[in-house]
Design a protein around this motif. Structure first.
Motif, PDB file in Angstrom:
ATOM      1  N   LEU A 235      -8.851   2.815  -1.019  1.00 16.26           N
ATOM      2  CA  LEU A 235      -8.212   1.557  -0.649  1.00 16.26           C
ATOM      3  C   LEU A 235      -7.968   0.785  -1.944  1.00 16.26           C
ATOM      4  CD1 LEU A 235      -9.335  -0.649   2.345  1.00 16.26           C
ATOM      5  CD2 LEU A 235      -8.322  -1.614   0.303  1.00 16.26           C
ATOM      6  N   GLU A 236      -6.685   0.613  -2.289  1.00 15.66           N
ATOM      7  CA  GLU A 236      -6.299  -0.061  -3.525  1.00 15.66           C
ATOM      8  C   GLU A 236      -5.881  -1.499  -3.254  1.00 15.66           C
ATOM      9  OE1 GLU A 236      -3.161   2.050  -5.430  1.00 15.66           O
ATOM     10  OE2 GLU A 236      -4.504   3.393  -6.514  1.00 15.66           O
TER      11      GLU A 236
ATOM     12  N   GLY B 205       0.483 -16.350  -4.185  1.00 17.63           N
ATOM     13  CA  GLY B 205       0.372 -15.023  -4.777  1.00 17.63           C
ATOM     14  C   GLY B 205       0.648 -13.918  -3.779  1.00 17.63           C
ATOM     15  N   LEU B 206       0.802 -12.700  -4.307  1.00 14.15           N
ATOM     16  CA  LEU B 206       1.051 -11.505  -3.497  1.00 14.15           C
ATOM     17  C   LEU B 206       0.000 -10.458  -3.822  1.00 14.15           C
ATOM     18  CD1 LEU B 206       4.920 -10.871  -3.681  1.00 14.15           C
ATOM     19  CD2 LEU B 206       3.595 -11.450  -1.643  1.00 14.15           C
ATOM     20  N   LEU B 207      -0.671  -9.978  -2.780  1.00 15.35           N
ATOM     21  CA  LEU B 207      -1.634  -8.880  -2.940  1.00 15.35           C
ATOM     22  C   LEU B 207      -1.028  -7.609  -2.381  1.00 15.35           C
ATOM     23  CD1 LEU B 207      -4.691  -8.117  -3.639  1.00 15.35           C
ATOM     24  CD2 LEU B 207      -5.028  -8.235  -1.153  1.00 15.35           C
ATOM     25  N   ASN B 208      -1.002  -6.564  -3.188  1.00 14.91           N
ATOM     26  CA  ASN B 208      -0.546  -5.264  -2.694  1.00 14.91           C
ATOM     27  C   ASN B 208      -1.751  -4.492  -2.163  1.00 14.91           C
ATOM     28  OD1 ASN B 208       1.957  -3.394  -2.754  1.00 14.91           O
ATOM     29  ND2 ASN B 208       0.268  -2.075  -3.385  1.00 14.91           N
ATOM     30  N   TYR B 209      -1.642  -4.086  -0.908  1.00 17.02           N
ATOM     31  CA  TYR B 209      -2.735  -3.384  -0.219  1.00 17.02           C
ATOM     32  C   TYR B 209      -2.241  -1.975   0.118  1.00 17.02           C
ATOM     33  CZ  TYR B 209      -4.616  -2.044   4.423  1.00 17.02           C
ATOM     34  OH  TYR B 209      -5.104  -1.360   5.504  1.00 17.02           O
ATOM     35  N   ALA B 210      -2.941  -0.958  -0.394  1.00 17.09           N
ATOM     36  CA  ALA B 210      -2.503   0.421  -0.174  1.00 17.09           C
ATOM     37  C   ALA B 210      -3.692   1.296   0.212  1.00 17.09           C
ATOM     38  CB  ALA B 210      -1.842   0.977  -1.437  1.00 17.09           C
ATOM     39  N   VAL B 211      -3.432   2.257   1.099  1.00 18.76           N
ATOM     40  CA  VAL B 211      -4.430   3.253   1.494  1.00 18.76           C
ATOM     41  C   VAL B 211      -3.881   4.624   1.137  1.00 18.76           C
ATOM     42  CG1 VAL B 211      -5.756   4.239   3.391  1.00 18.76           C
ATOM     43  CG2 VAL B 211      -5.203   1.799   3.408  1.00 18.76           C
ATOM     44  N   ILE B 212      -4.674   5.381   0.378  1.00 21.96           N
ATOM     45  CA  ILE B 212      -4.228   6.690  -0.108  1.00 21.96           C
ATOM     46  C   ILE B 212      -5.175   7.779   0.388  1.00 21.96           C
ATOM     47  CG2 ILE B 212      -3.774   8.080  -2.174  1.00 21.96           C
ATOM     48  CD1 ILE B 212      -3.332   5.353  -3.625  1.00 21.96           C
TER      49      ILE B 212
ATOM     50  N   GLN C   1       1.360  -2.328   1.828  1.00 20.22           N
ATOM     51  CA  GLN C   1       1.885  -3.610   2.282  1.00 20.22           C
ATOM     52  C   GLN C   1       1.608  -4.701   1.252  1.00 20.22           C
ATOM     53  OE1 GLN C   1      -0.006  -3.828   6.277  1.00 20.22           O
ATOM     54  NE2 GLN C   1       2.064  -4.277   6.978  1.00 20.22           N
ATOM     55  N   LYS C   2       2.453  -5.724   1.267  1.00 19.49           N
ATOM     56  CA  LYS C   2       2.238  -6.889   0.416  1.00 19.49           C
ATOM     57  C   LYS C   2       1.839  -8.061   1.308  1.00 19.49           C
ATOM     58  CE  LYS C   2       5.367  -5.454  -3.270  1.00 19.49           C
ATOM     59  NZ  LYS C   2       4.265  -5.010  -4.136  1.00 19.49           N
ATOM     60  N   LEU C   3       0.737  -8.693   0.940  1.00 17.03           N
ATOM     61  CA  LEU C   3       0.203  -9.805   1.713  1.00 17.03           C
ATOM     62  C   LEU C   3       0.345 -11.087   0.893  1.00 17.03           C
ATOM     63  CD1 LEU C   3      -3.075  -8.034   2.924  1.00 17.03           C
ATOM     64  CD2 LEU C   3      -0.814  -8.013   4.006  1.00 17.03           C
TER      65      LEU C   3
ATOM     66  N   ILE D  28      -4.776 -14.715   2.300  1.00 18.99           N
ATOM     67  CA  ILE D  28      -4.585 -13.300   1.986  1.00 18.99           C
ATOM     68  C   ILE D  28      -5.780 -12.496   2.479  1.00 18.99           C
ATOM     69  CG2 ILE D  28      -4.470 -11.628   0.080  1.00 18.99           C
ATOM     70  CD1 ILE D  28      -2.798 -13.622  -1.471  1.00 18.99           C
ATOM     71  N   TYR D  29      -6.974 -13.030   2.271  1.00 22.04           N
ATOM     72  CA  TYR D  29      -8.197 -12.365   2.746  1.00 22.04           C
ATOM     73  C   TYR D  29      -8.160 -12.173   4.264  1.00 22.04           C
ATOM     74  CZ  TYR D  29     -13.086 -11.905   4.166  1.00 22.04           C
ATOM     75  OH  TYR D  29     -14.249 -11.485   4.766  1.00 22.04           O
ATOM     76  N   THR D  30      -7.769 -13.214   4.977  1.00 25.09           N
ATOM     77  CA  THR D  30      -7.699 -13.127   6.447  1.00 25.09           C
ATOM     78  C   THR D  30      -6.730 -12.037   6.887  1.00 25.09           C
ATOM     79  OG1 THR D  30      -8.199 -15.478   6.652  1.00 25.09           O
ATOM     80  CG2 THR D  30      -7.191 -14.411   8.558  1.00 25.09           C
ATOM     81  N   GLN D  31      -5.554 -11.984   6.253  1.00 23.84           N
ATOM     82  CA  GLN D  31      -4.570 -10.950   6.588  1.00 23.84           C
ATOM     83  C   GLN D  31      -5.098  -9.554   6.251  1.00 23.84           C
ATOM     84  OE1 GLN D  31      -0.357 -11.949   5.294  1.00 23.84           O
ATOM     85  NE2 GLN D  31      -1.457 -13.685   4.385  1.00 23.84           N
TER      86      GLN D  31
END
Length: 376
Positions: free
Chosen positions: A237-238, A292-299, A310-312, A361-364
C-alpha cells in the motif's frame, strides 16, 4: 345479535388460546417438539389440564420416533457432515427428556424419558473429526480461499470437541495461510519543512491499521514490522503526497454605510434633542487556505499489477474577522462594535495547517481501505 357475535368470538379465542398453550395445535400440524414443550409448560402451571395430559404422551412418543428415524437415515447417508445431523437429533431428544423430567406431573404420563448422553458425546467427536478431515483436505489445496474454508472447518471442529488433538495448531495454520498480508509504505513527501506534520499523518494511519478489524483475513504491517517478522507480503500500500499548498492568504474588505435615527445628540431647555448618526463600517476577513493531494495505490507484489490507484484531496481554510469604523460609534449595534474591538490575529503555524488539510484526506483514505479490503 352483536352480543351473540362477540360471545362466539371470545369462545373462539378461548379455544384457540387453550389449543396453543396445551400443544394441541402444534401436534395436529406435526410439530411434535413444540407440542411437547407447550404441553409441559401447561402442566407445570395446571397439572390436571386434560388437553395437555392427552397431548403430552402422544407428542413425546412421536417426537422421539421422528428424531430416531432421522438419526438412522443420516447414519447410512453419504453426507460428509452427517454427524452434525445425528448430534442435533440426539440433543433434541435429550432436551425433550429434560423438559419432562423438570415437570413432576409429566413423569406420570411419560415415565423414564430416554436420554442418549453417550451417543450425543460420541456424535460430537465424530462431527469434529469430519470437520477436521474436511479442513485438512481444503488446506492442501494451497490457496487463500481454500485456507479460509479450512479455517472455518477447524473452528467448527473445535466447537464440537475442544480437546481434539492438534486442532489449535490447525486453526492457526489455516488462518495464516488465509490471511492477506499488506505492507504499508510510509507516506512520501518531498519537503523537509513538513516532515513532522507528515509523520503525524502517517502515525494516525498506522494506528488505525494496527487495530484494523474490518476483515479477519487481512493484516497490515509497516515495512519495519514486515522485515523484522520476515513476512512475505502479498500487497504493498503506497501513499504519496503529489501536490500541496500551505498558507495561501486572501484578505477581503467590505465597507458599509451605517445610519441610526432617533439618537440623542444633545439637550436643550425643552429636553433632549434627537437626530441621526452615521458611520463608515469596514469589515475585514482573512482566509488562509491549505490543500493537498494524496496518491493512494495498492500493488499486487506477486504480479506487480496495480490494483487500485486514486488521488484523495483535502482542504482546510482558516478564517479570521475584524472591523474598524469612522464616524459615530452609536450607529453600530453591539455585535458590530464588538468586532471593532477585535484585532487581527496570526494564523496557525504552517505545520498545523498541513495537519488540518490532511484530516479529510485521512477520512477518505480509511473509507477507501475499508471498502477495498472488505472483498478479501
Amino acid at each position: 345479535m352483536k352480543t351473540i357475535s362477540r360471545l362466539r368470538y371470545f369462545i373462539y379465542l378461548s379455544i384457540l388460546f387453550v389449543g396453543c398453550t396445551t400443544g394441541k395445535n402444534a401436534l395436529q400440524k406435526g410439530d411434535y417438539d413444540a407440542a411437547v414443550s407447550k404441553a409441559v409448560d401447561r402442566l407445570r402451571s395446571s397439572p390436571q389440564n386434560k388437553d395437555a395430559m392427552a397431548v403430552l404422551p402422544q407428542a413425546f412418543d412421536l417426537a422421539i420416533k421422528t428424531h430416531l428415524r432421522k438419526i438412522d437415515e443420516a447414519k447410512v447417508s453419504a453426507d460428509a457432515l452427517k454427524w452434525e445431523t445425528i448430534l442435533y437429533n440426539y440433543q433434541r431428544i435429550n432436551q425433550l427428556s429434560d423438559e419432562v423430567n423438570s415437570c413432576p406431573s409429566c413423569l406420570n404420563l411419560v415415565p423414564n424419558p430416554p436420554k442418549y448422553v453417550k451417543a450425543a458425546e460420541d456424535s460430537k467427536y465424530q462431527a469434529a473429526e469430519a470437520r477436521y478431515l474436511l479442513g485438512e483436505r481444503a488446506l492442501r489445496e494451497n490457496n487463500r480461499q481454500s485456507a479460509k474454508t479450512a479455517y472455518n472447518h477447524f473452528l467448527k471442529a473445535e466447537s464440537f470437541y475442544p480437546s481434539l488433538k492438534g486442532i489449535k495448531d490447525k486453526i492457526d495454520d489455516a488462518y495464516w495461510a488465509a490471511v492477506l498480508k499488506v505492507v504499508v509504505q510510509p507516506a512520501i513527501i518531498n519537503s523537509n519543512t513538513y516532515k513532522l506534520s507528515n509523520d503525524y499523518f502517517q502515525q494516525q494511519v498506522n494506528n488505525y491499521l494496527a487495530n484494523y478489524r474490518g476483515n479477519t483475513f487481512v493484516r497490515f504491517y509497516s515495512e519495519a514490522e514486515a522485515n523484522k517478522q520476515k513476512i512475505r507480503a502479498d500487497q504493498l500500500l503506497e501513499l504519496r503526497f503529489d501536490d500541496f499548498v500551505v498558507g495561501q492568504t486572501y484578505v477581503k474588505e467590505r465597507v458599509e454605510k451605517l445610519k441610526r435615527d432617533s439618537v440623542v445628540i444633545g439637550e436643550s431647555r425643552r429636553g433632549k434633542i434627537y437626530g441621526t448618526v452615521t458611520a463608515t463600517y469596514s469589515i475585514f476577513e482573512k482566509q488562509v487556505s491549505s490543500s493537498g493531494l494524496l496518491n493512494y495505490a495498492v500493488i499486487d507484489l506477486n504480479t506487480n499489477k496495480v490494483l487500485r490507484n486514486q488521488k484523495l484531496a483535502g482542504t482546510y481554510v482558516w478564517v479570521d474577522n475584524w472591523a474598524s469604523f469612522k464616524g459615530d460609534e452609536r450607529a453600530l449595534d453591539k455585535q458590530q462594535y464588538a468586532l471593532t474591538r477585535k484585532r487581527e490575529v496570526l494564523p496557525p503555524p504552517p505545520g498545523n495547517l498541513f495537519v488540518e488539510f490532511t484530516k479529510p484526506i485521512y477520512t477518505q483514505l480509511i473509507d477507501q481501505i475499508n471498502s477495498f479490503y472488505s472483498r478479501y
